[in-house]
Design an enzyme around this catalytic site. Structure first.
Site, PDB file in Angstrom:
ATOM      1  N   PRO A   1      25.203  44.598  17.961  1.00  0.00           N
ATOM      2  CA  PRO A   1      24.558  44.721  19.269  1.00  0.00           C
ATOM      3  C   PRO A   1      24.992  45.953  20.047  1.00  0.00           C
ATOM      4  CG  PRO A   1      26.162  42.936  19.282  1.00  0.00           C
ATOM      5  CD  PRO A   1      26.048  43.424  17.860  1.00  0.00           C
ATOM      6  N   CYS A   2      26.155  46.511  19.721  1.00  0.00           N
ATOM      7  CA  CYS A   2      26.616  47.694  20.458  1.00  0.00           C
ATOM      8  C   CYS A   2      25.707  48.894  20.202  1.00  0.00           C
ATOM      9  CB  CYS A   2      28.057  48.031  20.086  1.00  0.00           C
ATOM     10  SG  CYS A   2      28.303  48.382  18.339  1.00  0.00           S
ATOM     11  N   ARG A   3      24.894  48.855  19.172  1.00  0.00           N
ATOM     12  CA  ARG A   3      24.002  49.967  18.847  1.00  0.00           C
ATOM     13  C   ARG A   3      22.558  49.707  19.278  1.00  0.00           C
ATOM     14  NH1 ARG A   3      25.532  54.791  17.183  1.00  0.00           N
ATOM     15  NH2 ARG A   3      23.651  54.812  15.963  1.00  0.00           N
TER      16      ARG A   3
END
Length: 97
Positions: A46-48
């Site tokens: 999810p960080c990307r």
């Protein structure tokens, strides 16, 4: 996690065959399944997501307008379907900038 035609779990290389090359090993990595010992799975980080969504929206924009905000979820699901080909969504909707 996927299986070949003989019912054997896919190798990481086989899993990456179904993932866009620009996302493989960056937004999507292969990690051990949390509950099934020894079975690899594709993990979507999810960080990307924000960076990927920005790139997708920028590619759809014509410089003057961007897709309507209500279409962002649809764009996100289109991205996810490239990672998880079993997701079905309505192909009749078009996204325009």
């Amino acid at each position: 996690m996927g299986y070949d035609e003989d019912g054997k779990p896919l190798s990481p290389e086989q899993v990456f065959e179904d993932i866009m090359a620009e996302q493989a090993r960056k937004t999507v990595t292969i990690d051990p399944h949390p509950h099934l010992s020894g079975i690899p799975q594709a993990s979507i980080h999810p960080c990307r997501h924000a960076a990927v969504m920005k790139k997708l929206v920028d590619n759809l924009s014509d410089g003057e307008s961007a897709p309507r905000p209500d279409l962002y979820l649809f764009i996100f699901l289109k991205f996810m379907s490239s990672v998880m080909p079993t997701i079905d969504y309505d192909f009749t909707m078009d996204v325009e900038g």
